[in-house]
Design a protein around this motif. Structure first.
Motif, short mmCIF file in Angstrom:
data_model
loop_
_atom_site.label_atom_id
_atom_site.label_comp_id
_atom_site.label_asym_id
_atom_site.label_seq_id
_atom_site.Cartn_x
_atom_site.Cartn_y
_atom_site.Cartn_z
N GLN A 88 0.86 -1.26 0.06
CA GLN A 88 0.10 0.02 -0.07
C GLN A 88 0.83 1.32 -0.07
O GLN A 88 0.38 2.33 -0.58
CB GLN A 88 -0.78 -0.09 1.15
CG GLN A 88 -2.05 -0.97 0.91
CD GLN A 88 -2.98 -0.77 2.27
OE1 GLN A 88 -2.55 -0.54 3.28
NE2 GLN A 88 -4.20 -1.89 2.31
N SER A 89 1.80 1.02 0.72
CA SER A 89 2.90 2.11 1.05
C SER A 89 3.48 2.63 -0.66
O SER A 89 3.50 3.83 -1.21
CB SER A 89 4.01 2.13 2.00
OG SER A 89 4.76 3.28 1.89
N HIS A 90 4.10 1.52 -1.04
CA HIS A 90 4.59 1.49 -2.37
C HIS A 90 3.79 2.05 -3.56
O HIS A 90 3.96 3.01 -4.24
CB HIS A 90 5.29 0.08 -2.83
CG HIS A 90 5.14 0.04 -4.39
ND1 HIS A 90 6.26 0.41 -4.91
CD2 HIS A 90 4.46 -0.83 -5.15
CE1 HIS A 90 6.10 -0.05 -6.22
NE2 HIS A 90 5.05 -0.60 -6.26
N ASP A 91 2.36 1.70 -3.44
CA ASP A 91 1.28 1.92 -4.28
C ASP A 91 0.92 3.53 -4.48
O ASP A 91 0.92 4.11 -5.40
CB ASP A 91 0.09 0.93 -4.24
CG ASP A 91 -0.91 1.34 -5.19
OD1 ASP A 91 -0.84 1.20 -6.36
OD2 ASP A 91 -2.08 1.74 -4.72
N ARG A 92 0.94 3.84 -3.23
CA ARG A 92 0.51 5.28 -2.88
C ARG A 92 1.82 6.20 -3.47
O ARG A 92 1.23 7.09 -4.38
CB ARG A 92 0.54 5.85 -1.43
CG ARG A 92 -0.81 5.67 -1.01
CD ARG A 92 -1.10 6.16 0.37
NE ARG A 92 -0.01 5.82 1.32
CZ ARG A 92 -0.07 4.74 2.30
NH1 ARG A 92 -1.41 4.14 1.94
NH2 ARG A 92 0.67 4.25 2.89
N PHE A 93 3.15 5.75 -3.21
CA PHE A 93 4.29 6.36 -3.85
C PHE A 93 4.12 6.39 -5.24
O PHE A 93 4.29 7.48 -6.11
CB PHE A 93 5.60 5.98 -3.33
CG PHE A 93 6.67 6.58 -3.96
CD1 PHE A 93 7.27 7.97 -3.27
CD2 PHE A 93 7.34 6.16 -5.02
CE1 PHE A 93 8.16 8.43 -3.81
CE2 PHE A 93 8.43 6.72 -5.66
CZ PHE A 93 8.74 8.10 -5.11
N VAL A 94 3.95 5.33 -6.11
CA VAL A 94 4.19 5.12 -7.13
C VAL A 94 2.85 5.86 -8.08
O VAL A 94 3.25 6.53 -9.20
CB VAL A 94 4.14 3.94 -7.74
CG1 VAL A 94 3.92 3.40 -9.17
CG2 VAL A 94 5.59 3.15 -7.23
N ARG A 95 1.76 5.72 -7.61
CA ARG A 95 0.59 6.42 -8.15
C ARG A 95 0.90 8.02 -8.26
O ARG A 95 0.46 8.68 -9.07
CB ARG A 95 -0.66 6.01 -7.53
CG ARG A 95 -1.22 4.61 -7.84
CD ARG A 95 -2.52 4.24 -7.43
NE ARG A 95 -2.79 3.12 -7.75
CZ ARG A 95 -3.40 2.39 -8.82
NH1 ARG A 95 -3.59 3.36 -9.49
NH2 ARG A 95 -3.43 1.26 -8.88
#
Length: 142
Positions: A88-95
């Motif tokens: 989730q943290s990775h997804d927020r950053f990448v988005r």
């Protein structure tokens, strides 16, 4: 041989032949000057194109570093892509990054070293992204 023929031959030898030789020399020099000018212009164009390509490659390298070397992604990859909190943290950053980068690329795919897909974002399918030169296609975790 008559005087008229002699005068005509003398005229050809003294006037026309030197003019033809001079014309050949000038033509040769003109061609060399033209070749030199064209070579210089081609070199200039090639240098500009090389600079543009180097600049574009530097941007792509920077974008890849941003998307792969950030803390969120490194934490997620260290978990083998299995930890949902780090995902989730990775997804927020990448988005968030993709809002800026998405206009330049068709997609980004994170894959294992054996090619197993872990994460994909963008309009291109992961398999199609590899054929698209504008797609960031692989961020491989070893």
């Amino acid at each position: 041989m008559t005087l008229r023929v002699r005068m005509l031959v003398l005229f050809v030898v003294l006037a026309v032949v030197p003019l033809l030789l001079l014309g050949a020399v000038v033509r040769s020099r003109s061609f060399r000057a033209l070749e030199t000018t064209i070579a210089g212009q081609n070199a200039s164009v090639a240098d500009r194109v090389a600079a543009i390509i180097e600049q574009r490659a530097a941007v792509i390298q920077s974008d890849l570093a941003l998307l792969s070397e950030n803390v969120e992604t490194q934490r997620w990859l260290a978990s083998g892509g299995r930890d949902s909190a780090s995902l989730q943290s990775h997804d927020r950053f990448v988005r968030g990054a993709w809002e800026e980068l998405g206009a330049m690329y068709a997609g980004v795919s994170y894959q294992t070293s054996d090619g197993r897909p872990l994460y994909h974002l963008g309009t291109a399918e992961p398999s199609l992204a590899a054929a698209d030169p504008d797609a960031i296609t692989h961020i491989i975790h070893h």
